[in-house]
Design a protein around this motif. Structure first.
Motif, PDB file in Angstrom:
ATOM      1  N   TRP A  10       0.858  -1.185   0.000  1.00 11.54           N
ATOM      2  CA  TRP A  10       0.000   0.000   0.000  1.00 11.54           C
ATOM      3  C   TRP A  10       0.891   1.231   0.000  1.00 11.54           C
ATOM      4  CZ3 TRP A  10      -5.378   0.153  -0.003  1.00 11.54           C
ATOM      5  CH2 TRP A  10      -6.038  -1.060   0.249  1.00 11.54           C
ATOM      6  N   VAL A  11       0.434   2.297  -0.650  1.00 12.61           N
ATOM      7  CA  VAL A  11       1.171   3.559  -0.656  1.00 12.61           C
ATOM      8  C   VAL A  11       0.260   4.658  -0.108  1.00 12.61           C
ATOM      9  CG1 VAL A  11       2.428   5.250  -2.040  1.00 12.61           C
ATOM     10  CG2 VAL A  11       2.539   2.822  -2.642  1.00 12.61           C
ATOM     11  N   LEU A  12       0.756   5.347   0.945  1.00 15.84           N
ATOM     12  CA  LEU A  12      -0.047   6.388   1.620  1.00 15.84           C
ATOM     13  C   LEU A  12       0.477   7.781   1.286  1.00 15.84           C
ATOM     14  CD1 LEU A  12      -1.219   4.011   3.240  1.00 15.84           C
ATOM     15  CD2 LEU A  12      -0.973   5.387   5.310  1.00 15.84           C
ATOM     16  N   ASN A  13      -0.447   8.693   1.033  1.00 17.00           N
ATOM     17  CA  ASN A  13      -0.131  10.103   0.822  1.00 17.00           C
ATOM     18  C   ASN A  13      -1.166  10.966   1.527  1.00 17.00           C
ATOM     19  OD1 ASN A  13       2.198  10.619  -1.218  1.00 17.00           O
ATOM     20  ND2 ASN A  13       1.062   8.875  -2.067  1.00 17.00           N
ATOM     21  N   GLY A  14      -0.707  12.008   2.227  1.00 21.08           N
ATOM     22  CA  GLY A  14      -1.658  12.911   2.873  1.00 21.08           C
ATOM     23  C   GLY A  14      -1.032  13.670   4.022  1.00 21.08           C
ATOM     24  N   ARG A  15      -1.890  14.405   4.739  1.00 21.07           N
ATOM     25  CA  ARG A  15      -1.455  15.205   5.885  1.00 21.07           C
ATOM     26  C   ARG A  15      -2.397  14.975   7.050  1.00 21.07           C
ATOM     27  NH1 ARG A  15      -1.799  21.147   4.008  1.00 21.07           N
ATOM     28  NH2 ARG A  15      -1.152  21.625   6.136  1.00 21.07           N
ATOM     29  N   LEU A  43      -7.662   1.408   8.108  1.00 21.17           N
ATOM     30  CA  LEU A  43      -6.728   1.698   9.205  1.00 21.17           C
ATOM     31  C   LEU A  43      -5.372   1.050   8.930  1.00 21.17           C
ATOM     32  CD1 LEU A  43      -9.327   0.884  11.962  1.00 21.17           C
ATOM     33  CD2 LEU A  43      -8.255   3.113  11.746  1.00 21.17           C
ATOM     34  N   PHE A  44      -4.313   1.833   9.051  1.00 17.78           N
ATOM     35  CA  PHE A  44      -2.958   1.349   8.804  1.00 17.78           C
ATOM     36  C   PHE A  44      -2.066   1.640  10.005  1.00 17.78           C
ATOM     37  CE2 PHE A  44      -4.736   2.375   4.692  1.00 17.78           C
ATOM     38  CZ  PHE A  44      -4.297   1.354   3.850  1.00 17.78           C
ATOM     39  N   VAL A  45      -1.194   0.673  10.354  1.00 15.61           N
ATOM     40  CA  VAL A  45      -0.156   0.943  11.348  1.00 15.61           C
ATOM     41  C   VAL A  45       1.101   1.359  10.588  1.00 15.61           C
ATOM     42  CG1 VAL A  45       1.320  -0.016  13.149  1.00 15.61           C
ATOM     43  CG2 VAL A  45      -1.103  -0.619  13.072  1.00 15.61           C
ATOM     44  N   VAL A  46       1.528   2.602  10.848  1.00 13.35           N
ATOM     45  CA  VAL A  46       2.665   3.187  10.140  1.00 13.35           C
ATOM     46  C   VAL A  46       3.811   3.416  11.122  1.00 13.35           C
ATOM     47  CG1 VAL A  46       3.456   5.118   8.713  1.00 13.35           C
ATOM     48  CG2 VAL A  46       1.061   4.368   8.575  1.00 13.35           C
ATOM     49  N   PRO A  47       4.981   2.808  10.882  1.00 11.70           N
ATOM     50  CA  PRO A  47       6.134   3.080  11.756  1.00 11.70           C
ATOM     51  C   PRO A  47       6.565   4.537  11.622  1.00 11.70           C
ATOM     52  CG  PRO A  47       6.512   1.140  10.353  1.00 11.70           C
ATOM     53  CD  PRO A  47       5.297   1.835   9.820  1.00 11.70           C
ATOM     54  N   THR A  48       6.930   5.160  12.740  1.00 12.97           N
ATOM     55  CA  THR A  48       7.315   6.571  12.691  1.00 12.97           C
ATOM     56  C   THR A  48       8.670   6.780  12.010  1.00 12.97           C
ATOM     57  OG1 THR A  48       8.107   6.318  14.977  1.00 12.97           O
ATOM     58  CG2 THR A  48       5.961   7.355  14.669  1.00 12.97           C
ATOM     59  N   ALA A  52       9.345   5.275   9.101  1.00 11.07           N
ATOM     60  CA  ALA A  52       9.139   4.857   7.708  1.00 11.07           C
ATOM     61  C   ALA A  52       9.612   5.940   6.741  1.00 11.07           C
ATOM     62  CB  ALA A  52       7.656   4.560   7.468  1.00 11.07           C
ATOM     63  N   ASP A  53      10.120   5.527   5.597  1.00 13.98           N
ATOM     64  CA  ASP A  53      10.501   6.483   4.553  1.00 13.98           C
ATOM     65  C   ASP A  53       9.265   7.252   4.111  1.00 13.98           C
ATOM     66  OD1 ASP A  53      13.099   5.618   4.607  1.00 13.98           O
ATOM     67  OD2 ASP A  53      12.901   4.255   2.899  1.00 13.98           O
ATOM     68  N   GLY A  54       9.397   8.576   4.011  1.00 14.73           N
ATOM     69  CA  GLY A  54       8.271   9.400   3.567  1.00 14.73           C
ATOM     70  C   GLY A  54       7.375   9.876   4.697  1.00 14.73           C
ATOM     71  N   ASP A  89       4.274   9.244  -0.126  1.00 12.40           N
ATOM     72  CA  ASP A  89       4.582   7.931  -0.715  1.00 12.40           C
ATOM     73  C   ASP A  89       5.133   6.956   0.326  1.00 12.40           C
ATOM     74  OD1 ASP A  89       3.683   8.473  -3.269  1.00 12.40           O
ATOM     75  OD2 ASP A  89       5.652   9.077  -4.035  1.00 12.40           O
ATOM     76  N   VAL A  90       4.457   6.879   1.471  1.00 14.96           N
ATOM     77  CA  VAL A  90       4.849   5.917   2.509  1.00 14.96           C
ATOM     78  C   VAL A  90       4.379   4.534   2.089  1.00 14.96           C
ATOM     79  CG1 VAL A  90       4.561   5.223   4.912  1.00 14.96           C
ATOM     80  CG2 VAL A  90       4.752   7.647   4.343  1.00 14.96           C
TER      81      VAL A  90
END
Length: 387
Positions: A149-154, A185-190, A192-194, A217-218
């Motif tokens: 998955w690729v995440l983009n946003g603020r 819902l996604f768990v994103v490591p702090t 992570a690239d991007g 582009d996480v």
């Protein structure tokens, strides 16, 4: 023995134990960390070591096997000793609840022990610059790219990103089947690239900081998705009743701390030959605060009991009412505490004025008092929806 109005002996003992532990740190420790740019990591890990941090998480994942009422009691007693920890609301209560309920077995094994022992604290990211209360306006986008998955946003107003190993991010994905967008819902490591986080300067006196988060582009593996990607809002909302109960506990602890300080001062400070607490102009407002706090505590206990019994609908109404009442009680208690202290109330030495912003924030976050009134008007009174 317990009944509808008395907490169980276990809960009462839990409160005493947390109160004792937090009392060894106290308000001076908390404000010193806040003003020096330090962190309350020692206290956080001490709470965890004693088994209080993940008390609402099942035992097989390192928790205490209790309910939301237990973790709310921990949050309240910390705040009542002058150490209100916002991440108690976020990590064990919101993120912990959602992962316990909807995570796979592998996800529970991976993330819950760290939430419980304090080494894998998890932040929560839902609010956006153009999507506050209206979560349907979220634009943070998640798209599939092969197996990833690729995440983009603020995101904005995200608490404690600098103290978290991961962030539970609410994004929207395109549903190829229906053509619509759906919350996922996604768990994103702090790390992570991007993934980028910028601190928001705040007037509040707290070691816990607020952040604006940028997702550029996480890239995440498929197992970063918590729950069913088609599970919709029900999975997201599973964390919102616990959030309101915890926010109420946070406010109630603050209110109790302010009232205790004001009462002690009113007994000692003597003007015109008698303690100022002997005068009704001082005594009555403090008595009113005690009444407001006790009513809000009772409603929060009801909300927690309903949620722990599985009554989501009843808990929803009670949690909203408790959060509203607790925030109002805290604002009143802190204002009265400042007034009781007179000029000392706005000095750093006495630390009363530093509570004003923290108490006031309870009327705004995590849901505004106006949106709670909308909820009660619509759901409790059956009035037409206004928004």
């Amino acid at each position: 023995m317990s009944n509808a109005y008395t907490e169980s002996e276990e809960r009462q003992e839990l409160r005493k134990a947390v109160s004792r532990l937090a009392g060894t740190y106290g308000r001076e420790y908390f404000t010193e960390k806040a003003r020096s740019g330090g962190k309350t990591t020692d206290l956080w890990l001490d709470i965890a070591k004693n088994g209080y941090l993940g008390i609402n998480v099942p035992e097989e994942y390192g928790g205490g096997g209790g309910g939301i009422g237990d973790v709310a009691a921990v949050c309240e007693e910390l705040a009542a000793q002058g150490c209100p920890l916002l991440l108690m609301v976020v990590s064990p209560a919101i993120c912990g609840t959602i992962i316990v309920r909807y995570g796979t077995e592998a996800q529970k094994q991976r993330w819950l022990p760290g939430i419980c022992d304090g080494t894998g604290t998890m932040a929560f990211a839902i609010t956006e610059p153009d999507a506050g209360t209206n979560t349907h306006n979220i634009t943070t986008n998640a798209r599939r790219d092969g197996d990833t998955w690729v995440l983009n946003g603020r995101k904005i107003w995200i608490s404690g990103v600098d103290e978290a190993e991961n962030v539970l991010v609410v994004a929207r994905a395109h549903d190829a089947r229906t053509g619509k967008v759906k919350p996922v819902l996604f768990v994103v490591p702090t790390d992570a690239d991007g993934f980028e986080a910028h601190v928001i300067p705040m007037e509040i006196v707290s070691p816990e900081k607020q952040f604006q988060v940028f997702l550029d582009d996480v890239r995440l593996p498929a197992d970063a998705v918590v729950g069913d990607e088609n599970g919709g809002l029900v999975q997201l909302f599973a964390g919102l009743n616990p959030e309101r109960i915890m926010a109420a506990a946070f406010s109630l602890g603050l209110a109790r701390y302010a009232l205790a300080r004001a009462t002690a001062y009113a007994k000692e400070r003597t003007v015109f030959q008698s303690p100022i607490g002997a005068h009704q102009a001082i005594a009555h407002p403090l008595a009113e605060s005690h009444i407001e706090i006790e009513m809000a505590r009772l409603m929060n206990a009801k909300a927690a009991a309903l949620l722990d019994s599985g009554d989501e609908t009843g808990a929803g109404e009670a949690a909203n009412i408790a959060k509203y009442a607790a925030a109002e009680a805290a604002v009143h208690a802190v204002d009265r505490a400042v007034q009781t202290h007179g000029g000392n109330g706005i000095s750093q030495e006495y630390g009363m004025a530093g509570l004003l912003v923290a108490a006031r924030a309870g009327r705004i976050a995590p849901v505004s008092r106006e949106m709670i009134l909308n909820y009660v008007a619509m759901h409790s009174l059956g009035l037409p929806k206004s928004y």
